[in-house]
Enzyme design. Structure first.
Site: not given
Length: 115
Positions: A112, A64, A16, A11, A91, A66
């Site tokens: 989220n 992460y 993101h 990632y 983002d 969420n």
């Protein structure tokens, strides 16, 4: 200042992860302390803008996107930062790439990570 993103190499340069990228840049420009691990996050102190006499905390949750609240809430409590003083960089897929928007208050619009 909280930068939202997802941990892991897969990632690292993903859109993101703009929150992580912004915090890395801030830490570099402001000559922040070394990053430390606590609160399921990486955090550091930096001196930002007019508040240079009072250090700010930069926080990159490693939970992460969420699940970022599991990191942000205990960090804010530990550093005694009221919710109204938390800035979140993330983002927003509803905005064209490269567009910056500053928003105060309001809802999470289904994001989220902000929830």
């Amino acid at each position: 200042v909280v930068g939202l993103g997802n941990p892991g190499r897969e990632y690292a340069s993903h859109r993101h992860n703009v929150g992580f990228l912004v915090l890395d840049a801030l830490a570099s420009v402001c000559r922040a302390d070394p990053w430390r691990e606590k609160f399921s996050a990486e955090h550091t102190r930096a001196r930002l803008g007019d508040a240079a006499d009072e250090p700010s905390v930069l926080l990159k949750p490693m939970t992460y996107m969420n699940e970022s609240g599991r990191s942000v809430q205990p960090a804010a409590a530990f550093f005694k930062v009221p919710v109204a003083r938390v800035i979140v960089v993330h983002d927003e897929l509803d905005l064209p790439f490269g567009t910056l928007r500053v928003k105060q208050g309001g809802g999470h619009a289904g994001h989220n990570g902000l929830r």
